[in-house]
Design a protein around this motif. Structure first.
Motif: not given
Length: 273
Positions: A144-155
């Motif tokens: 879940l951490f990787l998933g959240y990080l994946y869509f957070s970095i672009p923002r």
């Protein structure tokens, strides 16, 4: 004259006010009333602290969101400043790839994590070849951490790049000429200049992670985060009051963080001025 001009153009913000009233204020008021009109009354808001599952879900969500935010800020700050200051072949393509996850809904990102760290994922296949055992963590808090990080970095990285564009390289040259080490330049020159962008993007990252549902719905089979707890209470348990209470608490926490970040940004702007 200025007041008359403001009144004349007030109608320009009318659509925004109507939208905010219809899709935010009225639904929030309704949620608050639903929670307060249950059997326990307004005491239902304290259930999140007395119910072990709800409290653990709240803590897990906050810890996960804070961790994702800090990690995204570190990665995006380093990458964003580097991309802004260096010109090389493929730079624009790399920037496009870094922000490409903005096009994906949370469910798709969840499936991508499964393809990476699920039972048939790439990491499991490689670890099975190397040590004879599959490493699977897609459905854990790490997945879940990787998933959240994946869509957070672009923002975050978009804001950091935009903030880095406004930095004056001459300030670093002055500090370097005065004998400042690279560490001191980073701490005393670069980070203070990036502070407004870090605060704004960090707050958005935290708020997005707190309320993310699609990725959690795909991955959080053994994890309780607030988004999944609210979904379970509403759909499986038919506990509308409980779901409304948790929704209000979730909204309140994210609003407080966004309000504080806005206040800090305004203070930084005032001090700079």
């Amino acid at each position: 004259m200025k007041k008359n001009l403001n009144k004349k153009y007030m109608f320009l913000i009318a659509p925004t006010l109507i939208f905010c009233m219809a899709f935010f204020i009225l639904p929030m008021i309704h949620l608050i009333l639903i929670a307060g009109n249950g059997q326990k009354g307004w005491a239902a808001y304290f259930d999140i602290f007395t119910s072990a599952r709800n409290f653990e879900s709240l803590i897990a969500t906050i810890v996960l969101s804070v961790t994702v935010t800090i990690t995204a800020l570190v990665i995006s700050t380093i990458s964003g400043v580097f991309l802004e200051r260096h010109r090389f072949f493929g730079r624009d393509l790399l920037k496009s790839i870094l922000v490409f996850p903005l096009a994906f809904p949370g469910v798709v990102i969840g499936f991508m994590v499964i393809m990476l760290a699920g039972q048939q994922g790439a990491i499991g296949m490689i670890s099975n070849l190397l040590v004879g055992k599959k490493v699977v963590f897609a459905y854990s808090i790490m997945g879940l951490f990787l998933g959240y990080l994946y869509f957070s970095i672009p923002r975050v990285i978009l804001t950091i790049i935009a903030t880095a564009e406004k930095m004056d390289p001459a300030l670093e040259e002055v500090a370097r000429s005065l004998g400042a080490s690279q560490f001191r330049i980073i701490m005393d020159v670069i980070l203070p200049a990036l502070k407004p962008g870090l605060i704004a993007s960090g707050a958005i990252c935290f708020a997005t992670s707190m309320g993310a549902f699609g990725t959690a719905f795909t991955l959080a089979t053994n994890i309780d985060v607030l988004a999944m707890t609210i979904y379970t209470e509403f759909t499986l348990n038919a506990n509308i009051v409980g779901a409304a209470t948790l929704s209000v608490v979730l909204g309140l926490i994210t609003w407080i963080v966004l309000y504080i970040s806005r206040s800090l940004s305004d203070n930084n702007t005032a001090m700079a001025g």
